[in-house]
Design a protein around this motif. Structure first.
Motif, mmCIF file in Angstrom:
data_model
loop_
_atom_site.group_PDB
_atom_site.id
_atom_site.type_symbol
_atom_site.label_atom_id
_atom_site.label_comp_id
_atom_site.label_asym_id
_atom_site.label_seq_id
_atom_site.Cartn_x
_atom_site.Cartn_y
_atom_site.Cartn_z
ATOM 1 N N GLY A 178 0.792 -1.219 0.000
ATOM 2 C CA GLY A 178 0.000 0.000 0.000
ATOM 3 C C GLY A 178 0.822 1.265 0.000
ATOM 4 N N LEU A 179 2.110 1.166 0.294
ATOM 5 C CA LEU A 179 2.987 2.335 0.301
ATOM 6 C C LEU A 179 4.016 2.292 -0.820
ATOM 7 C CD1 LEU A 179 3.647 2.842 4.131
ATOM 8 C CD2 LEU A 179 1.821 3.778 2.707
ATOM 9 N N GLY A 180 3.848 1.371 -1.756
ATOM 10 C CA GLY A 180 4.797 1.264 -2.846
ATOM 11 C C GLY A 180 5.514 -0.067 -2.810
ATOM 12 N N PRO A 181 6.267 -0.393 -3.863
ATOM 13 C CA PRO A 181 6.938 -1.689 -3.935
ATOM 14 C C PRO A 181 8.137 -1.776 -2.988
ATOM 15 C CG PRO A 181 7.521 -0.344 -5.830
ATOM 16 C CD PRO A 181 6.459 0.411 -5.086
ATOM 17 N N GLY A 182 8.480 -3.000 -2.617
ATOM 18 C CA GLY A 182 9.650 -3.233 -1.778
ATOM 19 C C GLY A 182 9.270 -3.784 -0.420
ATOM 20 N N TRP A 183 10.181 -4.591 0.144
ATOM 21 C CA TRP A 183 9.902 -5.239 1.424
ATOM 22 C C TRP A 183 9.791 -4.242 2.570
ATOM 23 C CZ3 TRP A 183 7.881 -9.736 2.092
ATOM 24 C CH2 TRP A 183 8.064 -10.737 1.141
ATOM 25 N N PHE A 215 6.460 -3.936 4.892
ATOM 26 C CA PHE A 215 6.425 -4.059 6.348
ATOM 27 C C PHE A 215 5.686 -2.868 6.968
ATOM 28 C CE2 PHE A 215 8.479 -3.111 10.494
ATOM 29 C CZ PHE A 215 8.013 -4.208 11.192
ATOM 30 N N TYR A 216 6.006 -1.658 6.496
ATOM 31 C CA TYR A 216 5.357 -0.475 7.043
ATOM 32 C C TYR A 216 3.845 -0.510 6.815
ATOM 33 C CZ TYR A 216 10.088 1.591 7.018
ATOM 34 O OH TYR A 216 11.419 1.841 7.212
ATOM 35 N N SER A 217 3.432 -0.933 5.635
ATOM 36 C CA SER A 217 2.025 -0.813 5.268
ATOM 37 C C SER A 217 1.185 -2.011 5.671
ATOM 38 C CB SER A 217 1.881 -0.587 3.760
ATOM 39 O OG SER A 217 2.341 -1.705 3.032
ATOM 40 N N ARG A 250 12.838 7.251 14.483
ATOM 41 C CA ARG A 250 13.722 7.501 13.333
ATOM 42 C C ARG A 250 13.009 7.183 12.022
ATOM 43 N NH1 ARG A 250 16.365 3.939 10.596
ATOM 44 N NH2 ARG A 250 16.264 2.360 12.253
ATOM 45 N N ILE A 251 12.302 6.074 11.984
ATOM 46 C CA ILE A 251 11.600 5.702 10.757
ATOM 47 C C ILE A 251 10.492 6.702 10.446
ATOM 48 C CG2 ILE A 251 10.110 3.954 9.703
ATOM 49 C CD1 ILE A 251 11.711 1.839 11.245
ATOM 50 N N ALA A 252 9.740 7.084 11.484
ATOM 51 C CA ALA A 252 8.646 8.031 11.268
ATOM 52 C C ALA A 252 9.151 9.346 10.700
ATOM 53 C CB ALA A 252 7.889 8.263 12.569
ATOM 54 N N ALA A 253 10.366 9.730 11.086
ATOM 55 C CA ALA A 253 10.916 11.015 10.641
ATOM 56 C C ALA A 253 11.549 10.940 9.259
ATOM 57 C CB ALA A 253 11.946 11.506 11.653
ATOM 58 N N THR A 254 11.959 9.746 8.828
ATOM 59 C CA THR A 254 12.749 9.660 7.595
ATOM 60 C C THR A 254 12.119 8.831 6.495
ATOM 61 O OG1 THR A 254 13.998 7.772 8.485
ATOM 62 C CG2 THR A 254 14.895 9.969 8.891
ATOM 63 N N ALA A 255 11.251 7.884 6.846
ATOM 64 C CA ALA A 255 10.685 7.001 5.818
ATOM 65 C C ALA A 255 9.749 7.770 4.899
ATOM 66 C CB ALA A 255 9.936 5.841 6.478
ATOM 67 N N LEU A 256 9.746 7.371 3.646
ATOM 68 C CA LEU A 256 8.857 7.990 2.656
ATOM 69 C C LEU A 256 8.987 9.509 2.686
ATOM 70 C CD1 LEU A 256 5.675 5.801 3.281
ATOM 71 C CD2 LEU A 256 7.490 5.431 1.617
ATOM 72 N N GLY A 302 3.477 3.513 12.503
ATOM 73 C CA GLY A 302 4.237 3.583 11.274
ATOM 74 C C GLY A 302 3.643 4.460 10.185
ATOM 75 N N PRO A 303 4.385 4.582 9.071
ATOM 76 C CA PRO A 303 4.021 5.507 7.994
ATOM 77 C C PRO A 303 2.670 5.236 7.355
ATOM 78 C CG PRO A 303 6.299 4.779 7.765
ATOM 79 C CD PRO A 303 5.694 3.939 8.844
ATOM 80 N N ALA A 304 2.151 4.025 7.457
ATOM 81 C CA ALA A 304 0.847 3.741 6.846
ATOM 82 C C ALA A 304 -0.243 4.619 7.424
ATOM 83 C CB ALA A 304 0.483 2.266 7.034
ATOM 84 N N MET A 305 -0.062 5.085 8.665
ATOM 85 C CA MET A 305 -1.088 5.901 9.303
ATOM 86 C C MET A 305 -1.162 7.305 8.710
ATOM 87 S SD MET A 305 -2.264 3.665 11.308
ATOM 88 C CE MET A 305 -1.617 2.191 10.516
ATOM 89 N N ARG A 306 -0.236 7.628 7.828
ATOM 90 C CA ARG A 306 -0.276 8.910 7.123
ATOM 91 C C ARG A 306 -1.108 8.833 5.852
ATOM 92 N NH1 ARG A 306 6.089 9.375 6.888
ATOM 93 N NH2 ARG A 306 5.584 10.522 4.968
#
Length: 419
Positions: free
Chosen positions: A228-233, A237-239, A255-261, A371-375
């Motif tokens: 749901g957030l694009g291709p790749g493992w 995991f995030y989505s 760290r992930i929330a600040a930098t991912a996507l 995680g980023p899926a909540m955005r």
């Protein structure tokens, strides 16, 4: 007294209400359905997420975006963006068919009361609920750079403040930001014959690739699965596993929330930007002041380089910062009790329950925890099912349960509903 009051009628609020009603809860949902999608996004924008990753959630998955589109003779295809106005209409269709009737009044205050909460509407009515789910979207969390905050709305606005951009036709406009909101806003302004430029802090723009075909050799799918957030493992995991994401150590999650996507434009807007928009890289606004004709911006770049720029209007496409202190509709005595994470967002437990028993949170404000899926809309499905199970657990605990410390809720016995 209601079992659950849902505050907010966007994708997350409507999805939660649908799951709650199906679970037999006495639920009341407040807000103008899909308001921010209808009122705060200019005409001509497209949904960045794939159509199949943009469904609101009902328990039987009957009311999907592709079903809505098919009923109107439109195919929701992988790799073909959906217009935002069509997505907003889809949300209204979902509200009519999959959720309980929506009370379109705004809730202005949520306060704790014995055995639950009180919600006050804009016209002064007070309703009581044993639990509350806040699904207030992104608008309470608008972030405008400090250098621009002293200017008037006639001079500076946020990208989410515009239902259309016609007022800027033929004018000189500067857009700040390097993400999709900035780049698509700039492209739309160029279509209006505005003199438009984009200021970007980074030394380059980033663009999302054209998504790989839905049908492809198995080994390509294994190497880089769709998500749901694009291709790749990593995106998968995030989505697809936000429950596991929440088990990561808090520093890792932060760290992930600040930098991912990070900021990036969709592949389908790239040609429009490169053809008609001036892009100024490595520019950060350090100060701004009003002029007779608009705004003068002072900028800094690499190596101590400075420059000034005059423009008629600035649009800050600088995102959102979801923190506890911006939850202004919560009464002070409730908001001040919420335990926060390092980024200032309220902490949430495994069922999206905050540190205040019975108060549940959904959407962007839970991204630090799940995680980023909540955005994105894609996170609504996991949120709705999980949150409603948490509400049922909280209701079963009875009035005495409102005194359980937050830290002890995590070790509660597994919910038999989940099996």
């Amino acid at each position: 007294m209601y079992d659950l009051l849902v505050v907010g009628a966007g994708p997350y609020g409507l999805s939660i209400a649908s799951h709650a009603a199906a679970a037999g809860l006495n639920v009341r949902v407040f807000g103008r359905p899909m308001a921010s999608w209808r009122d705060n996004m200019p005409r001509g924008m497209f949904l960045k997420s794939e159509p199949w990753a943009s469904n609101l959630s009902d328990p039987e998955a009957r009311w999907r975006l592709d079903v809505y589109c098919a009923g109107r003779g439109v195919a929701a295809r992988h790799g073909e963006p959906i217009p935002l106005d069509m997505f907003a209409e889809y949300g209204l269709w979902f509200a009519r068919n999959a959720a309980p009737p929506v009370d379109e009044r705004m809730v202005t205050r949520v306060a704790p009361r014995a055995g639950g909460f009180e919600a006050t509407t804009a016209d002064g009515e007070v309703l009581r609920g044993r639990t509350v789910a806040l699904a207030v979207g992104v608008l309470p969390f608008v972030e405008i750079p400090a250098a621009l905050r002293g200017l008037s709305p006639d001079q500076v606005s946020h990208s989410s403040h515009h239902a259309d951009l016609d007022r800027f036709r033929g004018r000189d406009v500067t857009v700040i930001g390097g993400g999709q909101a900035a780049l698509e806003t700039a492209a739309l302004l160029a279509d209006l014959d505005s003199r438009v430029r984009v200021l970007v802090r980074a030394d380059q723009l980033f663009w999302n690739d054209v998504p790989p075909p839905w049908q492809r050799p198995w080994w390509q799918s294994v190497r880089s699965p769709h998500s749901g957030l694009g291709p790749g493992w990593r995106n998968w995991f995030y989505s697809e596993r936000p429950g596991l994401y929440r088990r990561l150590a808090e520093p890792t999650r932060a760290r992930i929330a600040a930098t991912a996507l990070g900021p990036a434009g969709a592949w389908w807007v790239r040609e429009r930007v490169e053809a008609g928009v001036e892009v100024l890289l490595d520019r950060e606004v350090t100060a701004a002041r009003a002029t007779v004709d608009g705004v003068r911006l002072d900028m800094a770049g690499a190596g101590g380089r400075t420059a000034t720029l005059e423009t008629e209007h600035v649009i800050a496409a600088t995102g959102f910062r979801a923190t506890r202190d911006r939850l202004g509709l919560l009464a002070d005595e409730l908001r001040s009790t919420l335990v926060t994470a390092a980024d200032g967002a309220p902490e949430v437990g495994r069922d999206f329950e905050s540190s205040y028993p019975g108060l549940f949170l959904a959407g962007l404000i839970t991204a630090a925890g799940f995680g980023p899926a909540m955005r994105f809309v894609h996170g609504a499905g996991f949120t709705a099912g999980t949150l409603v199970r948490g509400v049922r657990r909280r209701l079963r605990s009875g009035p005495a349960g409102w005194g359980i410390p937050a830290g002890r809720r995590e070790s509660a016995a597994p919910d038999p509903v989940r099996s």
